[in-house]
Design a protein around this motif. Structure first.
Motif, short mmCIF file in Angstrom:
data_model
loop_
_atom_site.label_atom_id
_atom_site.label_comp_id
_atom_site.label_asym_id
_atom_site.label_seq_id
_atom_site.Cartn_x
_atom_site.Cartn_y
_atom_site.Cartn_z
N VAL A 41 0.77 -1.36 -0.15
CA VAL A 41 -0.11 0.05 0.15
C VAL A 41 0.77 1.19 0.02
O VAL A 41 0.58 2.11 -0.70
CB VAL A 41 -0.94 -0.01 1.16
N ASP A 42 2.05 1.15 0.72
CA ASP A 42 2.80 2.31 0.76
C ASP A 42 3.65 2.69 -0.71
O ASP A 42 3.71 3.67 -0.90
CB ASP A 42 3.94 2.21 2.11
N ALA A 63 13.26 12.60 -0.72
CA ALA A 63 12.37 12.18 0.13
C ALA A 63 11.94 10.94 -0.33
O ALA A 63 11.61 9.74 0.51
CB ALA A 63 11.35 13.23 0.07
N ILE A 64 11.60 10.70 -1.79
CA ILE A 64 11.00 9.55 -2.19
C ILE A 64 11.97 8.40 -2.06
O ILE A 64 11.50 7.40 -1.88
CB ILE A 64 10.70 9.73 -3.73
N THR A 65 13.24 8.66 -2.30
CA THR A 65 14.22 7.63 -2.29
C THR A 65 14.35 7.24 -0.94
O THR A 65 14.52 6.01 -0.50
CB THR A 65 15.63 8.31 -2.78
N LYS A 66 14.30 8.27 0.22
CA LYS A 66 14.56 7.83 1.71
C LYS A 66 13.19 6.78 2.02
O LYS A 66 13.29 6.00 2.57
CB LYS A 66 14.22 8.97 2.25
N LEU A 68 11.35 4.85 -0.12
CA LEU A 68 11.75 3.47 -0.66
C LEU A 68 12.59 2.67 0.12
O LEU A 68 12.43 1.69 0.55
CB LEU A 68 11.99 3.73 -2.00
N GLY A 69 13.79 3.40 0.65
CA GLY A 69 14.65 2.66 1.80
C GLY A 69 13.87 2.31 2.82
O GLY A 69 14.33 1.28 3.56
N ARG A 70 13.05 2.99 3.33
CA ARG A 70 12.26 2.89 4.66
C ARG A 70 11.48 1.49 4.30
O ARG A 70 11.40 0.61 5.37
CB ARG A 70 11.36 3.84 4.97
N LEU A 71 10.98 1.30 3.35
CA LEU A 71 10.04 0.11 2.90
C LEU A 71 11.07 -1.14 3.03
O LEU A 71 10.60 -2.21 3.63
CB LEU A 71 9.53 0.25 1.59
N ARG A 72 12.27 -0.96 2.71
CA ARG A 72 13.24 -2.13 2.55
C ARG A 72 13.54 -2.35 3.95
O ARG A 72 13.88 -3.53 4.42
CB ARG A 72 14.60 -1.70 1.97
#
Length: 75
Positions: A41-42, A63-66, A68-72
């Motif tokens: 969902v995120d 911010a978007i890259t961060k 995506l990294g948080r999801l990982r």
């Protein structure tokens, strides 16, 4: 394509579209197999934001890259 369904194909599609639109050099930020239902969902939210814009500032890309990294990292 019905992106409301949490499938590996949909996840890979959205990640490729995000990488293409943001001109990200590597796909190391996230692997499709690392996502659970909540993270899907995120990712879909991020995809929809990226798909809706034609240009991004450097701070937006960061911010978007961060995110995506948080999801990982939550795997």
């Amino acid at each position: 394509m019905n992106l409301s369904e949490n499938t590996l194909v949909n996840t890979e599609f959205m990640m490729e579209e995000i990488k293409t639109k943001l001109r990200m050099a590597t796909g190391a930020a996230l692997k499709a197999t690392q996502l659970n239902d909540e993270q899907y969902v995120d990712l879909k939210d991020i995809y929809e934001i990226v798909a809706s814009k034609s240009q991004f500032s450097i701070s937006e890309i960061e911010a978007i890259t961060k995110e995506l990294g948080r999801l990982r990292k939550t795997q």
